[in-house]
Design a protein around this motif. Structure first.
Motif, mmCIF file in Angstrom:
data_model
loop_
_atom_site.group_PDB
_atom_site.id
_atom_site.type_symbol
_atom_site.label_atom_id
_atom_site.label_comp_id
_atom_site.label_asym_id
_atom_site.label_seq_id
_atom_site.Cartn_x
_atom_site.Cartn_y
_atom_site.Cartn_z
ATOM 1 N N VAL A 161 0.866 -1.180 0.000
ATOM 2 C CA VAL A 161 0.000 0.000 0.000
ATOM 3 C C VAL A 161 0.900 1.226 0.000
ATOM 4 N N SER A 162 0.862 1.984 -1.091
ATOM 5 C CA SER A 162 1.693 3.171 -1.232
ATOM 6 C C SER A 162 0.845 4.422 -0.987
ATOM 7 N N ILE A 163 1.322 5.267 -0.073
ATOM 8 C CA ILE A 163 0.568 6.448 0.360
ATOM 9 C C ILE A 163 1.071 7.698 -0.361
ATOM 10 N N HIS A 164 0.133 8.442 -0.958
ATOM 11 C CA HIS A 164 0.471 9.680 -1.672
ATOM 12 C C HIS A 164 -0.629 10.716 -1.474
ATOM 13 N N GLN A 165 -0.338 11.947 -1.940
ATOM 14 C CA GLN A 165 -1.330 13.023 -1.980
ATOM 15 C C GLN A 165 -1.386 13.552 -3.412
ATOM 16 N N ASN A 166 -2.516 14.092 -3.774
ATOM 17 C CA ASN A 166 -2.773 14.490 -5.150
ATOM 18 C C ASN A 166 -2.691 16.002 -5.340
ATOM 19 N N PRO A 185 -1.209 -8.239 -4.263
ATOM 20 C CA PRO A 185 -2.022 -7.040 -4.481
ATOM 21 C C PRO A 185 -1.303 -5.762 -4.051
ATOM 22 N N SER A 186 -1.337 -4.766 -4.932
ATOM 23 C CA SER A 186 -0.650 -3.496 -4.680
ATOM 24 C C SER A 186 -1.532 -2.342 -5.121
ATOM 25 N N VAL A 187 -1.566 -1.294 -4.315
ATOM 26 C CA VAL A 187 -2.350 -0.109 -4.667
ATOM 27 C C VAL A 187 -1.587 1.156 -4.279
ATOM 28 N N ILE A 188 -1.914 2.222 -4.965
ATOM 29 C CA ILE A 188 -1.469 3.560 -4.573
ATOM 30 C C ILE A 188 -2.701 4.314 -4.102
#
Length: 227
Positions: free
Chosen positions: A125-130, A187-190
């Protein structure tokens, strides 16, 4: 890739936890109430770091990299409390590239992949901001690789949970052609938690209590996926 097997009683327990957490809003207690048979390793990737700050808050100037790290730490707390082996790719404000010379971004990405592979990740699980030129754009978007059906299911689970946190948005999952989505067959998500270009999202994301809530709802989406 490992399979996760749930017993009927465990599924009932998870369902009860999700309902209680949403209704009461008690986050730390909820995490510790969940347990599973067999340890699973979840890699939590706090995007950016060091000289790579990511996007900046339009008003506050807050660094995306710092917000990512804060949410990642909270998420690790929930997952560890639930019995998962939660591993963070980045634990400080620094990057993973070594020296900030030419090619540092690629070195940073390769180091994250190395951590994922060395820990035999069951999930990433990769954490980002938009950020968007349209200031009205807000809410969470979860990305997955188009060639991974299991990642799509995880993305849908996390997106559904995050939509219930945001309340005002009903965003759908999106396909993303990103390096971090191709580092494992698991399973992988951003998770793009919000828009720092939107005044409402930015104000929320600058508040640590809200970041805890964001982490909890990501956690809730992960538990829903495993159930």
């Amino acid at each position: 890739m490992k399979l996760f097997i749930c017993k009927k009683s465990l599924i009932i327990l998870i369902a009860a936890i999700l309902v209680a957490g949403a209704a009461i809003g008690i986050f730390a207690g909820t995490a510790s109430a969940y347990s599973h048979s067999g340890e699973r390793t979840i890699i939590i990737d706090a995007g950016h770091g060091g000289v790579d700050a990511g996007v900046l808050g339009k008003v506050s100037g807050e660094k995306e990299s710092d917000i990512n790290l804060s949410i990642a730490k909270h998420l690790k707390g929930y997952l560890s409390g639930a019995g998962f082996n939660a591993v963070m790719t980045r634990t400080t404000q620094g990057g993973l590239y070594g020296t900030s010379t030419k090619g540092f971004k690629l070195r940073d990405m390769k180091k994250r992949k190395e951590i994922i592979e060395n820990n035999n990740a069951d999930m990433v699980v990769s954490i980002h901001q938009n950020f968007c030129p349209i200031p009205s754009k807000r809410g969470t978007h979860v990305f997955f690789d188009k060639d991974s059906e299991i990642s799509k299911r995880l993305a849908q689970s996390v997106q559904s949970s995050m939509n219930s946190l945001n309340g005002i948005t009903t965003n759908t999952v999106l396909v993303g052609d990103y390096y971090m989505l191709k580092c494992t067959e698991s399973p992988s998500v951003i998770v793009e938690c919000g828009f720092l270009s939107n005044a409402e999202d930015e104000k929320l994301l600058c508040d640590d209590e809200y970041r805890k809530n964001v982490a909890y709802y990501i956690f809730r989406g992960i538990i829903s996926y495993y159930s």
